[in-house]
Design a protein around this motif. Sequence first.
Motif, PDB file in Angstrom:
ATOM      1  N   PHE A   1       5.132  -5.182  -8.694  1.00  0.00           N
ATOM      2  CA  PHE A   1       5.525  -5.847  -7.462  1.00  0.00           C
ATOM      3  C   PHE A   1       5.302  -4.917  -6.266  1.00  0.00           C
ATOM      4  O   PHE A   1       4.724  -5.307  -5.249  1.00  0.00           O
ATOM      5  N   GLU A   2       5.725  -3.681  -6.425  1.00  0.00           N
ATOM      6  CA  GLU A   2       5.609  -2.686  -5.358  1.00  0.00           C
ATOM      7  C   GLU A   2       4.133  -2.478  -4.984  1.00  0.00           C
ATOM      8  O   GLU A   2       3.776  -2.441  -3.801  1.00  0.00           O
ATOM      9  N   GLN A   3       3.283  -2.371  -6.023  1.00  0.00           N
ATOM     10  CA  GLN A   3       1.839  -2.170  -5.768  1.00  0.00           C
ATOM     11  C   GLN A   3       1.241  -3.336  -4.977  1.00  0.00           C
ATOM     12  O   GLN A   3       0.401  -3.143  -4.115  1.00  0.00           O
ATOM     13  N   LEU A   4       1.699  -4.530  -5.303  1.00  0.00           N
ATOM     14  CA  LEU A   4       1.067  -5.718  -4.706  1.00  0.00           C
ATOM     15  C   LEU A   4       1.660  -6.095  -3.349  1.00  0.00           C
ATOM     16  O   LEU A   4       0.933  -6.526  -2.459  1.00  0.00           O
ATOM     17  N   TYR A   5       2.969  -5.964  -3.222  1.00  0.00           N
ATOM     18  CA  TYR A   5       3.625  -6.594  -2.069  1.00  0.00           C
ATOM     19  C   TYR A   5       4.470  -5.658  -1.208  1.00  0.00           C
ATOM     20  O   TYR A   5       5.241  -6.145  -0.372  1.00  0.00           O
ATOM     21  N   ALA A   6       4.343  -4.332  -1.387  1.00  0.00           N
ATOM     22  CA  ALA A   6       5.150  -3.418  -0.573  1.00  0.00           C
ATOM     23  C   ALA A   6       4.935  -3.736   0.908  1.00  0.00           C
ATOM     24  O   ALA A   6       3.792  -3.905   1.349  1.00  0.00           O
ATOM     25  N   GLY A   7       6.010  -3.874   1.652  1.00  0.00           N
ATOM     26  CA  GLY A   7       5.896  -4.149   3.088  1.00  0.00           C
ATOM     27  C   GLY A   7       5.933  -5.627   3.421  1.00  0.00           C
ATOM     28  O   GLY A   7       6.019  -5.992   4.589  1.00  0.00           O
ATOM     29  N   ASP A   8       5.882  -6.507   2.426  1.00  0.00           N
ATOM     30  CA  ASP A   8       5.953  -7.958   2.664  1.00  0.00           C
ATOM     31  C   ASP A   8       7.437  -8.358   2.580  1.00  0.00           C
ATOM     32  O   ASP A   8       7.993  -8.556   1.490  1.00  0.00           O
ATOM     33  N   ALA A   9       8.067  -8.457   3.750  1.00  0.00           N
ATOM     34  CA  ALA A   9       9.529  -8.614   3.809  1.00  0.00           C
ATOM     35  C   ALA A   9      10.008  -9.877   3.079  1.00  0.00           C
ATOM     36  O   ALA A   9      11.004  -9.844   2.344  1.00  0.00           O
ATOM     37  N   ALA A  10       9.279 -10.983   3.253  1.00  0.00           N
ATOM     38  CA  ALA A  10       9.719 -12.248   2.638  1.00  0.00           C
ATOM     39  C   ALA A  10       9.684 -12.136   1.107  1.00  0.00           C
ATOM     40  O   ALA A  10      10.610 -12.558   0.410  1.00  0.00           O
ATOM     41  N   ARG A  11       8.604 -11.549   0.608  1.00  0.00           N
ATOM     42  CA  ARG A  11       8.489 -11.371  -0.854  1.00  0.00           C
ATOM     43  C   ARG A  11       9.558 -10.415  -1.375  1.00  0.00           C
ATOM     44  O   ARG A  11      10.133 -10.629  -2.438  1.00  0.00           O
ATOM     45  N   GLU A  12       9.799  -9.344  -0.616  1.00  0.00           N
ATOM     46  CA  GLU A  12      10.784  -8.344  -1.070  1.00  0.00           C
ATOM     47  C   GLU A  12      12.166  -8.979  -1.193  1.00  0.00           C
ATOM     48  O   GLU A  12      12.891  -8.736  -2.156  1.00  0.00           O
ATOM     49  N   LYS A  13      12.482  -9.832  -0.232  1.00  0.00           N
ATOM     50  CA  LYS A  13      13.786 -10.519  -0.267  1.00  0.00           C
ATOM     51  C   LYS A  13      13.860 -11.423  -1.516  1.00  0.00           C
ATOM     52  O   LYS A  13      14.839 -11.413  -2.253  1.00  0.00           O
ATOM     53  N   GLN A  14      12.750 -12.180  -1.723  1.00  0.00           N
ATOM     54  CA  GLN A  14      12.717 -13.099  -2.865  1.00  0.00           C
ATOM     55  C   GLN A  14      12.839 -12.331  -4.187  1.00  0.00           C
ATOM     56  O   GLN A  14      13.577 -12.724  -5.094  1.00  0.00           O
ATOM     57  N   PHE A  15      12.114 -11.211  -4.283  1.00  0.00           N
ATOM     58  CA  PHE A  15      12.112 -10.439  -5.527  1.00  0.00           C
ATOM     59  C   PHE A  15      13.507  -9.860  -5.786  1.00  0.00           C
ATOM     60  O   PHE A  15      13.993  -9.849  -6.918  1.00  0.00           O
ATOM     61  N   ALA A  16      14.148  -9.412  -4.696  1.00  0.00           N
ATOM     62  CA  ALA A  16      15.492  -8.840  -4.843  1.00  0.00           C
ATOM     63  C   ALA A  16      16.472  -9.919  -5.324  1.00  0.00           C
ATOM     64  O   ALA A  16      17.346  -9.665  -6.151  1.00  0.00           O
TER      65      ALA A  16
ATOM     66  N   PRO B   1      -3.533  -9.609  -3.337  1.00  0.00           N
ATOM     67  CA  PRO B   1      -3.221  -9.995  -1.942  1.00  0.00           C
ATOM     68  C   PRO B   1      -4.125  -9.315  -0.917  1.00  0.00           C
ATOM     69  O   PRO B   1      -4.396  -9.879   0.142  1.00  0.00           O
ATOM     70  N   ARG B   2      -4.635  -8.111  -1.236  1.00  0.00           N
ATOM     71  CA  ARG B   2      -5.459  -7.402  -0.236  1.00  0.00           C
ATOM     72  C   ARG B   2      -6.848  -8.033  -0.057  1.00  0.00           C
ATOM     73  O   ARG B   2      -7.571  -7.684   0.881  1.00  0.00           O
ATOM     74  N   VAL B   3      -7.187  -8.992  -0.919  1.00  0.00           N
ATOM     75  CA  VAL B   3      -8.452  -9.727  -0.726  1.00  0.00           C
ATOM     76  C   VAL B   3      -8.423 -10.478   0.608  1.00  0.00           C
ATOM     77  O   VAL B   3      -9.455 -10.739   1.218  1.00  0.00           O
TER      78      VAL B   3
END
Length: 309
Positions: free
Chosen positions: A240-255, A267-269
């Motif tokens: 998760f960290e590798q893919l979405y670090a810095g994506d606040a909405a995803r971080e909230k959802q994952f938490a 995602p970097r594509v």
Amino acid sequence: MSARILDGNAIGASIKAELAEEVKALRAIGVQPGLAAVLVGEDPASQVYVRSKVKTCEQLGLYSAHIAPPASITTAELLALVAELNARDDIDGILIQLPLPKHIDSKQILRAIDPAKDVDGFHPVNVGLLSTQQPGLVPCTPAGCVEILRRSNIPMEGKEVVVLGRSNIVGKPVAMLLMNESATVTVCHSRTHDLAAVCRRADILVAAIGKAAMVTPDMVRPGATVIDVGINRVTDPKLFEQLYAGDAAREKQFAEKGSTLCGDVHPRVMEVAGAMTPVPGGVGPLTIAMLMYNTVLAARLKRGMAPSR
Ligand code: NDP
């Protein structure tokens, strides 16, 4: 550069709004298209899918029958149920939610559905009609991919398309549909040599592999259109960290939930592609919209009416 987002929620909503109007007109002449959704057993993911299909039927004014036999049902009993649904006048489409329990012969069940009611488009008759470019019922997710391209004004004719995956459910039918749109189509799979080089040829890249974030930016030609069919649940915090670090909405959802949905495309594509479908909110909403479309189409064809488009 950041890719234009191909918003499947918005496109799916337009298709459903058009269908709601069409169903209204059909009901005014006494025709209510009907879908039977058969869910064997109690798989939680399948229950969510079937519930949302039934709910969408209700929203659009379609009749729906939710049939839920126990996981202990035999192949013979399920065949009898399919025969009964084939004969019912109020049912225009039959959907057998997959996967079926292991003791059931899935191929035999899918072959038993009347091809005219096969709204998933998996019956060999419909597969044959698609491959010979004749009107029939087309599998929903592949049809959704083409609909996204069409409604986003992304030309297909003459374009280099690379499809990642050769499953009967997604890869093969989407390749066939795109060939029918006069694209030049290459289909890749797990034995393809130098996958990255083949992918980089694509004007349009369709990823249907089932492996989270497998398509990396180096595999995509700058400016290409990327259709991400994959739905993968990421639960590993490191990934998760590798893919979405810095994506606040995803971080909230994952938490909160301990997981997030990730496509087959990294995602970097987004930084390389010209246009791209997100996950969630890309191809997924189109699958259900096209199921509704197929049910209405089956109802029209059964009564000798022309397709609406
Ligand atoms: P399958 O597992 O049936 O097929 C996967 C395909 O990908 C196979 O052809 C396989 O090759 C190929 N593949 C696997 N690994 C690699 C690799 N490392 N390199 C190249 N090719 C590879 O999956 P489906 O087609 O059923 O589904 C694909 C994805 O789409 C899944 O994530 C699924 O959840 C999602 N999906 C989404 C839908 C939606 O509504 N958005 C609906 C249906 C599916 P081989 O044939 O050689 O094994």
